[in-house]
Design an enzyme around this catalytic site. Structure first.
Site, mmCIF file in Angstrom:
data_model
loop_
_atom_site.group_PDB
_atom_site.id
_atom_site.type_symbol
_atom_site.label_atom_id
_atom_site.label_comp_id
_atom_site.label_asym_id
_atom_site.label_seq_id
_atom_site.Cartn_x
_atom_site.Cartn_y
_atom_site.Cartn_z
ATOM 1 N N ASN A 1 -16.928 -41.687 -15.641
ATOM 2 C CA ASN A 1 -17.505 -42.943 -15.168
ATOM 3 C C ASN A 1 -18.955 -43.020 -15.626
ATOM 4 O O ASN A 1 -19.609 -42.012 -15.815
ATOM 5 C CB ASN A 1 -17.449 -43.016 -13.645
ATOM 6 N N LYS B 1 -16.138 -51.248 -15.137
ATOM 7 C CA LYS B 1 -15.818 -50.264 -14.107
ATOM 8 C C LYS B 1 -17.088 -49.736 -13.451
ATOM 9 O O LYS B 1 -17.151 -49.573 -12.231
ATOM 10 C CB LYS B 1 -15.009 -49.100 -14.687
ATOM 11 N N ASN C 1 -18.503 -48.748 -9.639
ATOM 12 C CA ASN C 1 -18.844 -47.341 -9.374
ATOM 13 C C ASN C 1 -20.263 -47.171 -8.852
ATOM 14 O O ASN C 1 -20.515 -46.395 -7.924
ATOM 15 C CB ASN C 1 -18.711 -46.501 -10.647
ATOM 16 N N SER D 1 -14.065 -40.560 -6.275
ATOM 17 C CA SER D 1 -14.173 -39.187 -6.769
ATOM 18 C C SER D 1 -15.460 -38.531 -6.269
ATOM 19 O O SER D 1 -15.503 -37.327 -6.022
ATOM 20 C CB SER D 1 -14.136 -39.165 -8.305
#
Length: 244
Positions: free
Chosen positions: A65, A167, A171, A236
């Protein structure tokens, strides 16, 4: 994984896969494609170990990420070849992996390691990939076919940086917020207090992206709704925090 295989759990169906695993790259042949799935700040610690399995024909995909270390390679703007010290502080990745070997990707599947070698897949099968310069090279088209045949939605994208930012837009807000609150993505999106902070962070992130020439094709509300639809998934970052 060496002892028990890798168990993959999806839709209450469990499959176990046996394959060669090693901590010593010297036991492996030179590879066509290498996926680096350790955290971005950890990649510099393993670049020396990769040399035995890399050749000029090897393509390396950093499945992380955030902005990858090669982000400003072939941007054709004033930032051309600028180094990202935050993820490659000593330029080890730029020097040993080299941006020429790099392919971009965005990992959308949401998963959780329930125990060593046991991966629970919650949602998502999108895995877009692309060349830093936006071309449809033979290597990126070949990798796309491999991933699609494996069951992933993996189109070759002309502007992979825009996909990476799409994304990252979520995040950069949801991941730290999840650690602060201990909440899942769904809970954060449905919590008016948490979500108001998320929105402010995403507005700031959008300003940074637009300053780099990125334009988001959907609204902030639509992006948050997409995250809400992932469901009761721990980011995560929260998983890492809870594991110490």
């Amino acid at each position: 994984i060496e002892e028990k295989g890798l168990t993959f759990i999806k839709n209450d169906k469990s499959e176990n896969f046996k394959f060669n695993v090693t901590d010593d790259p010297k036991t492996l042949d030179v590879q066509d494609y290498i996926f680096l799935s350790v955290k971005a700040h950890s990649i510099s610690n393993i670049v020396d170990n990769l040399s035995p399995i890399i050749s000029d024909q090897t393509s390396i995909i950093s499945a992380v990420n955030g902005l990858p270390w090669w982000y400003f390679y072939k941007t054709n703007n004033k930032y051309e070849n600028m180094k990202l010290k935050s993820v490659d502080p000593k330029n080890l990745q730029w020097k040993y992996i080299t941006p020429e070997r790099s392919l971009g990707c965005v990992v959308y599947p949401a998963a959780e390691i329930k125990a060593p070698g046991r991966v629970y897949h919650m949602e998502g099968d999108r895995f877009p990939i692309g060349e830093p310069d936006g071309t449809k090279s033979n290597r990126v088209q070949e990798l796309s076919k491999i991933l699609i045949n494996s069951g992933l939605k993996s189109p070759v994208r002309k502007n992979i940086r825009a996909d990476i930012w799409m994304k990252l837009w979520g995040n950069l807000a949801f991941n730290p917020m999840s650690v602060l609150t201990g909440e899942t993505l769904e809970e954060i999106a449905n919590n008016s207090s948490s979500c108001s902070v998320v929105k402010k962070m995403m507005i700031e992130g959008q300003a940074v992206a637009e300053a780099l020439g990125i334009r988001f094709p959907i609204s902030l509300e639509k992006r948050i709704e997409g995250t809400r639809n992932v469901g009761a998934h721990k980011t995560s970052t929260l998983q890492d925090y809870e594991l110490g």
